[in-house]
Design a protein around this motif. Structure first.
Motif, mmCIF file in Angstrom:
data_model
loop_
_atom_site.group_PDB
_atom_site.id
_atom_site.type_symbol
_atom_site.label_atom_id
_atom_site.label_comp_id
_atom_site.label_asym_id
_atom_site.label_seq_id
_atom_site.Cartn_x
_atom_site.Cartn_y
_atom_site.Cartn_z
ATOM 1 N N LYS A 91 0.821 -1.202 0.000
ATOM 2 C CA LYS A 91 0.000 0.000 0.000
ATOM 3 C C LYS A 91 0.862 1.263 0.000
ATOM 4 O O LYS A 91 0.746 2.114 -0.872
ATOM 5 N N SER A 148 -8.287 0.241 2.827
ATOM 6 C CA SER A 148 -9.077 0.381 1.603
ATOM 7 C C SER A 148 -10.139 -0.712 1.513
ATOM 8 O O SER A 148 -11.272 -0.457 1.083
ATOM 9 N N GLU A 151 -13.120 0.064 3.776
ATOM 10 C CA GLU A 151 -14.066 1.016 3.206
ATOM 11 C C GLU A 151 -15.004 0.351 2.199
ATOM 12 O O GLU A 151 -16.111 0.833 1.955
#
Length: 212
Positions: A91, A148, A151
């Motif tokens: 990431k 991520s 979410e």
């Protein structure tokens, strides 16, 4: 973890294994693609007591405490991803602690490696600060996911696909009569119990049976 129980479904050619690491794995032997489905909805060691509700495709396990667990496999399920390997966070690209060269080049301290249970990427702690359940992939309790992926998980995605049944005694043996919707358990307390499992099996009780 060490395997404590096995069950084979000869029709669909599926192998179920329960282990001491509190997990059940469904091995798709018939598919011949090496696919495995992980089921983690319990917090105790799985004992070697297992039944399988064939019409509904529901494995039913007894745990080392006083609870049995049923998993709905007919619901849409996703196979857990393979954990990816990387020398740096996938990431933020910060190096992990064994990546000496990148740490030297960037003059940074290496980070500990983790894995997102949803995407399988290798991530650092700063990029995976969230925890979430994800029953569609077998995670009934909260597990580490990258920020991520967190979410992307909706509230409805967290709806449980497992059923918990309180046994009220330490189960030492269990057996299931699917046609009658009955389960019998023998406990370490020397008590035999017969359970009405028709809500799980989805059939009516046999004629003449009374819960009294």
């Amino acid at each position: 973890g060490s395997i404590t129980s096995l069950w084979w479904d000869p029709v669909q050619r599926l192998l179920f294994s329960g282990a001491s690491d509190h997990s059940i794995i469904m091995w798709d032997i018939g598919g011949r693609k090496g696919r495995t489905l992980l089921l983690q909805g319990h917090q105790y060691v799985l004992e070697s007591y297992f039944s399988y509700i064939q019409p509904e495709q529901q494995p039913l396990y007894a745990c080392s405490n006083i609870t049995t667990y049923s998993y709905r496999l007919k619901k849409c399920r996703m196979y857990a991803p393979q954990w990816l390997e990387s020398d740096s966070c996938q990431k933020c690209e910060q190096p992990f602690f064994w990546n000496i060269k990148q740490m030297w080049d960037t003059k940074t301290i290496g980070l500990r490696q983790h894995h997102c249970r949803k995407c399988g990427q290798a991530v650092c702690g700063k990029c995976s600060t969230k925890r979430s359940s994800y029953p569609i992939m077998g995670f009934e309790f909260q597990v580490r996911v990258c920020d991520s992926c967190f979410e992307s998980i909706k509230d409805e995605d967290r709806t449980s696909l497992a059923t918990f049944h309180e046994g009220k005694h330490n189960i030492s043996h269990m057996s299931m009569d699917i046609s009658r919707g009955l389960m019998v358990t023998c406990g370490s307390d020397r008590i035999v119990k017969i359970w009405d499992m028709t809500p799980v099996v989805g059939c009516s009780l046999a004629t003449g049976f009374s819960s009294r």
